[in-house]
Design an enzyme around this catalytic site. Sequence first.
Site, PDB file in Angstrom:
ATOM      1  N   SER A   1     102.389   7.816 -36.049  1.00 39.31           N
ATOM      2  CA  SER A   1     101.388   8.595 -36.784  1.00 39.31           C
ATOM      3  C   SER A   1     101.761   8.703 -38.256  1.00 39.31           C
ATOM      4  O   SER A   1     102.899   8.980 -38.604  1.00 39.31           O
ATOM      5  CB  SER A   1     101.131   9.973 -36.160  1.00 39.31           C
ATOM      6  OG  SER A   1     102.325  10.576 -35.777  1.00 39.31           O
TER       7      SER A   1
ATOM      8  N   HIS B   1      96.368   7.422 -32.089  1.00 40.10           N
ATOM      9  CA  HIS B   1      97.283   6.335 -31.761  1.00 40.10           C
ATOM     10  C   HIS B   1      96.394   5.139 -31.410  1.00 40.10           C
ATOM     11  O   HIS B   1      95.874   5.058 -30.309  1.00 40.10           O
ATOM     12  CB  HIS B   1      98.163   6.689 -30.559  1.00 40.10           C
ATOM     13  CG  HIS B   1      99.134   7.798 -30.833  1.00 40.10           C
ATOM     14  ND1 HIS B   1     100.475   7.693 -30.561  1.00 40.10           N
ATOM     15  CD2 HIS B   1      98.954   9.019 -31.365  1.00 40.10           C
ATOM     16  CE1 HIS B   1     101.083   8.805 -30.912  1.00 40.10           C
ATOM     17  NE2 HIS B   1     100.178   9.629 -31.392  1.00 40.10           N
TER      18      HIS B   1
ATOM     19  N   ARG C   1     101.366   2.566 -28.870  1.00 37.94           N
ATOM     20  CA  ARG C   1     102.661   3.017 -28.351  1.00 37.94           C
ATOM     21  C   ARG C   1     102.451   3.831 -27.078  1.00 37.94           C
ATOM     22  O   ARG C   1     101.557   4.659 -27.005  1.00 37.94           O
ATOM     23  CB  ARG C   1     103.320   3.880 -29.423  1.00 37.94           C
ATOM     24  CG  ARG C   1     104.667   4.430 -29.043  1.00 37.94           C
ATOM     25  CD  ARG C   1     105.306   5.218 -30.168  1.00 37.94           C
ATOM     26  NE  ARG C   1     106.427   4.531 -30.768  1.00 37.94           N
ATOM     27  CZ  ARG C   1     106.792   4.647 -32.037  1.00 37.94           C
ATOM     28  NH1 ARG C   1     106.100   5.398 -32.854  1.00 37.94           N
ATOM     29  NH2 ARG C   1     107.835   3.999 -32.494  1.00 37.94           N
ATOM     30  N   THR C   2     103.280   3.579 -26.084  1.00 31.33           N
ATOM     31  CA  THR C   2     103.306   4.438 -24.903  1.00 31.33           C
ATOM     32  C   THR C   2     104.503   5.363 -25.050  1.00 31.33           C
ATOM     33  O   THR C   2     105.625   4.903 -25.243  1.00 31.33           O
ATOM     34  CB  THR C   2     103.454   3.602 -23.611  1.00 31.33           C
ATOM     35  OG1 THR C   2     102.327   2.730 -23.517  1.00 31.33           O
ATOM     36  CG2 THR C   2     103.492   4.487 -22.376  1.00 31.33           C
ATOM     37  N   HIS C   3     104.245   6.662 -25.005  1.00 34.78           N
ATOM     38  CA  HIS C   3     105.332   7.625 -25.163  1.00 34.78           C
ATOM     39  C   HIS C   3     105.985   7.941 -23.819  1.00 34.78           C
ATOM     40  O   HIS C   3     105.331   7.905 -22.771  1.00 34.78           O
ATOM     41  CB  HIS C   3     104.809   8.924 -25.794  1.00 34.78           C
ATOM     42  CG  HIS C   3     104.513   8.786 -27.259  1.00 34.78           C
ATOM     43  ND1 HIS C   3     103.293   8.352 -27.718  1.00 34.78           N
ATOM     44  CD2 HIS C   3     105.286   9.019 -28.355  1.00 34.78           C
ATOM     45  CE1 HIS C   3     103.330   8.318 -29.046  1.00 34.78           C
ATOM     46  NE2 HIS C   3     104.517   8.711 -29.454  1.00 34.78           N
TER      47      HIS C   3
ATOM     48  N   GLU D   1     110.129  21.261 -29.898  1.00 39.58           N
ATOM     49  CA  GLU D   1     111.404  21.880 -29.571  1.00 39.58           C
ATOM     50  C   GLU D   1     111.349  23.388 -29.825  1.00 39.58           C
ATOM     51  O   GLU D   1     110.587  23.862 -30.668  1.00 39.58           O
ATOM     52  CB  GLU D   1     112.536  21.282 -30.436  1.00 39.58           C
ATOM     53  CG  GLU D   1     112.704  19.791 -30.296  1.00 39.58           C
ATOM     54  CD  GLU D   1     111.593  18.978 -30.951  1.00 39.58           C
ATOM     55  OE1 GLU D   1     111.033  19.422 -31.970  1.00 39.58           O
ATOM     56  OE2 GLU D   1     111.270  17.903 -30.405  1.00 39.58           O
TER      57      GLU D   1
ATOM     58  N   SER E   1     109.887   9.701 -29.716  1.00 45.38           N
ATOM     59  CA  SER E   1     109.747   8.253 -29.494  1.00 45.38           C
ATOM     60  C   SER E   1     110.991   7.536 -30.002  1.00 45.38           C
ATOM     61  O   SER E   1     112.050   8.146 -30.170  1.00 45.38           O
ATOM     62  CB  SER E   1     108.498   7.730 -30.215  1.00 45.38           C
ATOM     63  OG  SER E   1     108.670   7.819 -31.618  1.00 45.38           O
TER      64      SER E   1
ATOM     65  N   ASN F   1     106.588  17.632 -40.726  1.00 37.53           N
ATOM     66  CA  ASN F   1     106.807  19.095 -40.742  1.00 37.53           C
ATOM     67  C   ASN F   1     108.304  19.333 -40.703  1.00 37.53           C
ATOM     68  O   ASN F   1     109.068  18.450 -40.306  1.00 37.53           O
ATOM     69  CB  ASN F   1     106.159  19.727 -39.496  1.00 37.53           C
ATOM     70  CG  ASN F   1     106.692  19.120 -38.206  1.00 37.53           C
ATOM     71  OD1 ASN F   1     106.256  18.029 -37.797  1.00 37.53           O
ATOM     72  ND2 ASN F   1     107.661  19.770 -37.585  1.00 37.53           N
TER      73      ASN F   1
HETATM   74  N1  HPA Z   1     109.291  17.621 -33.134  1.00 36.70           N
HETATM   75  C1  HPA Z   1     109.064  16.573 -32.314  1.00 36.70           C
HETATM   76  N2  HPA Z   1     108.176  15.640 -32.567  1.00 36.70           N
HETATM   77  C2  HPA Z   1     107.461  15.740 -33.698  1.00 36.70           C
HETATM   78  C3  HPA Z   1     107.624  16.799 -34.589  1.00 36.70           C
HETATM   79  C4  HPA Z   1     108.604  17.798 -34.287  1.00 36.70           C
HETATM   80  O1  HPA Z   1     108.822  18.770 -35.040  1.00 36.70           O
HETATM   81  N3  HPA Z   1     106.753  16.601 -35.606  1.00 36.70           N
HETATM   82  C5  HPA Z   1     106.090  15.447 -35.340  1.00 36.70           C
HETATM   83  N4  HPA Z   1     106.510  14.918 -34.178  1.00 36.70           N
END
Ligand code: HPA
Length: 277
Positions: free
Chosen positions: A44, A76, A97-99, A198, A217, A240
């Site tokens: 992304s 995606h 992509r496959t996560h 998280e 990923s 972020n």
């Molecule tokens: N954590 C995990 N995956 C992510 C995050 C994050 O803060 N931001 C974008 N993908």
Amino acid sequence: MTDIHDNPLDDPNADPFQVAALAAADIARLSGVEKHDIALTLGSGWGKAADLLGETIATIPATEVTGFSKPALEGHVGTLRSIRTPGGTHVLVIGARTHYYEDHGVRRVVHSVRTAAAAGAKIMVLTNGAGGIRETWKPGQPVLISDHINLTADSPLEGANFVDLTDLYSARLRDIARTVDPSLDEGVYTQFRGPHYETPAEVQMAKIIGGNIVGMSTALEAIAAREAGMEVLGFSLITNLAAGIQKTPLSHTEVIEAGREAEPVISALLARVVEAL
Ligand code: HPA
């Protein structure tokens, strides 16, 4: 031709490398390009890079290629593109992509990487959107991946296959990327299973054990790329700051928005790096 309900990789007796060879043959047939030199997985925020790389020879819906799953998420893109750069390099751009969190098993997660190797690619460029642990990083900033910590407790390798992961994220390729943009910082990517973000405590754990980036990923894909003998270059777009580092709650919309805003700049950077490889 395959779809999510009929995927040869779901047969435990299937040989994933044979499925990848079939997928590579599909790509050669549908693109008319026998061999690709470089493969690029666009996460992304990185999608526009494909348009900047060169001439698109073919755009192939992922569902036309053996073993590929439909994209789980809007944003995606589910296509593979064959692009010829002005220098004559054939780039296979994987927008499908496959996560790991999709729960289709790790074979499907790394199928695109194995397909790229079977299509001839010697370099695998993996990109993603991720959370930043370093407080000096800003949303919208691209960083190089210098190493990873795989917290999925899984591996794409099957059997007693002891693959060396020293220099998994090639120092040579990172140096080339820095010749294009000397301001590129780098950090250790920590792959969590997701799809939840998280907790702040998990982010602190990742920090203490040496992580600088958190995401869902890349690490498993990088291992499969190394197994296949490819050189790996990894980029994260910091969408972020990770939970608890950033004081406001995380949202998928915010992550997508940050990706969209940064897209023109980081895509141009990526196109210039690929041209320099
Ligand atoms: N954590 C995990 N995956 C992510 C995050 C994050 O803060 N931001 C974008 N993908």
